[in-house]
Design a protein around this motif. Structure first.
Motif, mmCIF file in Angstrom:
data_model
loop_
_atom_site.group_PDB
_atom_site.id
_atom_site.type_symbol
_atom_site.label_atom_id
_atom_site.label_comp_id
_atom_site.label_asym_id
_atom_site.label_seq_id
_atom_site.Cartn_x
_atom_site.Cartn_y
_atom_site.Cartn_z
ATOM 1 N N ARG A 171 -9.012 15.652 16.057
ATOM 2 C CA ARG A 171 -8.039 16.156 15.067
ATOM 3 C C ARG A 171 -7.030 15.060 14.682
ATOM 4 N NH1 ARG A 171 -4.745 19.222 17.102
ATOM 5 N NH2 ARG A 171 -5.289 19.081 19.273
ATOM 6 N N PRO A 172 -7.509 13.958 14.151
ATOM 7 C CA PRO A 172 -6.630 12.805 13.917
ATOM 8 C C PRO A 172 -5.474 13.102 12.971
ATOM 9 C CG PRO A 172 -8.766 12.463 12.869
ATOM 10 C CD PRO A 172 -8.901 13.671 13.725
ATOM 11 N N ASP A 173 -5.672 14.031 12.001
ATOM 12 C CA ASP A 173 -4.565 14.289 11.063
ATOM 13 C C ASP A 173 -3.363 14.891 11.771
ATOM 14 O OD1 ASP A 173 -6.326 16.289 11.501
ATOM 15 O OD2 ASP A 173 -6.206 17.174 9.498
ATOM 16 N N CYS A 222 0.879 -1.173 0.000
ATOM 17 C CA CYS A 222 0.000 0.000 0.000
ATOM 18 C C CYS A 222 0.912 1.217 0.000
ATOM 19 C CB CYS A 222 -0.825 -0.121 1.283
ATOM 20 S SG CYS A 222 -1.804 1.256 1.765
ATOM 21 N N SER A 223 0.549 2.267 -0.709
ATOM 22 C CA SER A 223 1.425 3.444 -0.722
ATOM 23 C C SER A 223 1.387 4.097 0.666
ATOM 24 C CB SER A 223 0.960 4.445 -1.786
ATOM 25 O OG SER A 223 -0.230 5.069 -1.349
ATOM 26 N N LYS A 224 2.479 4.832 0.961
ATOM 27 C CA LYS A 224 2.557 5.498 2.270
ATOM 28 C C LYS A 224 1.397 6.471 2.454
ATOM 29 C CE LYS A 224 7.174 5.359 4.030
ATOM 30 N NZ LYS A 224 8.430 6.002 4.273
ATOM 31 N N GLN A 225 1.080 7.133 1.345
ATOM 32 C CA GLN A 225 0.016 8.142 1.402
ATOM 33 C C GLN A 225 -1.349 7.497 1.698
ATOM 34 O OE1 GLN A 225 -0.182 10.158 -2.288
ATOM 35 N NE2 GLN A 225 -0.678 12.142 -1.366
ATOM 36 N N ALA A 226 -1.604 6.364 1.007
ATOM 37 C CA ALA A 226 -2.892 5.680 1.216
ATOM 38 C C ALA A 226 -2.971 5.140 2.640
ATOM 39 C CB ALA A 226 -3.054 4.547 0.206
ATOM 40 N N ALA A 227 -1.816 4.605 3.123
ATOM 41 C CA ALA A 227 -1.805 4.058 4.485
ATOM 42 C C ALA A 227 -2.084 5.185 5.481
ATOM 43 C CB ALA A 227 -0.462 3.404 4.776
ATOM 44 N N LYS A 228 -1.470 6.333 5.251
ATOM 45 C CA LYS A 228 -1.663 7.448 6.192
ATOM 46 C C LYS A 228 -3.132 7.869 6.217
ATOM 47 C CE LYS A 228 -0.049 11.855 7.726
ATOM 48 N NZ LYS A 228 0.886 12.928 7.710
ATOM 49 N N LYS A 229 -3.725 7.913 5.038
ATOM 50 C CA LYS A 229 -5.151 8.313 5.000
ATOM 51 C C LYS A 229 -6.006 7.317 5.791
ATOM 52 C CE LYS A 229 -9.078 9.579 2.221
ATOM 53 N NZ LYS A 229 -9.893 8.998 3.239
ATOM 54 N N ARG A 230 -5.700 6.014 5.595
ATOM 55 C CA ARG A 230 -6.491 5.005 6.322
ATOM 56 C C ARG A 230 -6.303 5.141 7.827
ATOM 57 N NH1 ARG A 230 -5.470 -0.599 3.456
ATOM 58 N NH2 ARG A 230 -5.872 -1.571 5.474
#
Ligand SMILES: Nc1ncnc2c1ncn2[C@@H]1O[C@H](COP(=O)(O)OP(=O)(O)OP(=O)(O)O)[C@@H](O)[C@H]1O
Ligand SMILES: [Mg+2]
Length: 341
Positions: free
Chosen positions: A145-147, A125-133
């Motif tokens: 404020r999870p981000d 999984c891309s790092k970006q997709a993992a971070k979004k999940r």
């Protein structure tokens, strides 16, 4: 509505070989779990709750233990599948949250990255997709404020937030079964209630089956549909929560119920169970609870009572007749109410 059976444990035994002797940590445990169900496993410290679940996930060191029985998860026996098959199941389809989230989070890595690692363990999984999940999951478990909290280190989270992060980690792969081993003991009562509410809500949102391990019957009262009471490595009573709370059948369950505060009965005297649980190296003959049982009679120190369903899908392991059980429990209840009034 038809139930989907997720897990069935059959006659599980886990005996550890130690220099002091054989520890019969789990000695004949059977239970079932359906999707959408919460099973509460209750019992005093050392009754075999954790070993039952750890062995079901094959997290027990099998070199030091004799394990027998079956753990059927969606049709496969987890005690027999290969290590590679097990790796696919564990942490993905079946995941576990532990009592102490601080011990499970590495202090030097960001919380968000640690949860993302759990994704990479099973998925490309891309790092970006993992971070979004991860951010979505942190939001789902109630982290505000999870981000921005993604980049926090564990010490920047409160105890309750760390437990929420562990729950998020357990959910990254949308598991079928979530095992929560004393998930709230390290938390204060308010946060404890929030975490229990969260687990209950996530059970519906993620459509999982939940096993909740606790030494506190009060904790299962609100969230479990089914309760298994364990003593000395064995189930002594299994039933729906309503039946176990309204017409408990085993004197050990009576003791547990009388030692928790009842909100509706202010002033009720709490009665601790006399004595201590036995050493699992030297389990007493007959019923393991008999030395502490105020209702023991002639067969109790000789014959081991089998777990037996006298009807109603509410089996228990005790020599008393059903009539005696009803009478004794009602008498104890009357006495307790009298003290309260
Ligand atoms: N690896 C091991 N080797 C030997 N004995 C063990 C091992 N793991 C657990 N035990 C013993 O097995 C018994 C059951 O332990 P378990 O951790 O399942 O209890 P528990 O019901 O989860 O208690 P608690 O509420 O304190 O967590 C205990 O007597 C424990 O000391
Ligand atoms: Mg335990």
């Amino acid at each position: 509505m038809t139930q989907e059976r997720l897990l069935e444990v059959k006659d599980l035994k886990v005996h550890f070989n130690t220099p002091d002797g054989i520890v019969r940590a789990v000695d004949g445990v059977s239970f079932k779990l359906d999707r959408g169900e919460t099973l509460g496993i209750v019992g005093e410290s050392g009754s075999g709750k954790s070993v039952t679940c750890l062995t079901s996930l094959r997290l027990t060191n099998l070199e030091s233990a004799d394990v027998s029985g079956e753990v059927i998860f969606k049709g496969r026996d987890l005690l027999k599948i290969t290590k590679e098959e097990l790796r696919q199941v564990r942490g993905k389809e079946l995941s576990m949250i532990f009592q102490d989230p601080f011990a499970c989070l590495h202090p030097l890595y960001k919380v968000g990255d640690q949860i993302a690692e759990a994704i990479f363990a099973h998925e490309d999984c891309s790092k970006q997709a993992a971070k979004k999940r991860v951010v979505d999951l942190l939001g789902a478990v109630g982290i505000p404020r999870p981000d921005s909290r993604y980049n926090d280190y564990p010490h920047q989270f409160s105890g309750g937030m760390r437990q929420r992060a562990m729950i998020a980690m357990a959910l990254v792969h949308n598991p079928d079964v979530l095992i929560a081993d004393e998930p709230t003991t390290a938390l204060d009562v308010t946060v404890q209630a929030q975490i229990l509410d969260l687990i209950e809500r996530l059970k519906t949102d993620f459509n999982v089956g939940v096993i909740l391990i606790t030494h506190d019957l009060g904790v299962v009262a609100d969230v479990a549909q089914t309760v298994m009471v364990m003593y000395a490595g064995r189930p002594v009573e299994i039933g729906t929560k309503d039946r176990v709370f309204s017409q408990p059948l085993h004197p050990y369950t009576w003791g547990l119920l009388e030692s928790i505060p009842h909100v509706d009965q202010k002033g009720t005297r709490l009665v601790p169970i006399q004595g201590m649980p036995p050493s699992l190296i030297r389990v007493p003959p007959g019923c393991p609870f008999h030395p502490r049982c105020p209702h023991r009679f002639e067969p109790c120190d000789k014959d081991v009572p089998e777990l037996y369903d006298r009807g109603g899908g509410h089996p228990d392991a005790c020599h008393l007749s059903i009539e005696d059980k009803k009478r004794l429990w009602n008498e104890r209840e009357r006495r307790r109410r009298k003290v309260a009034s």
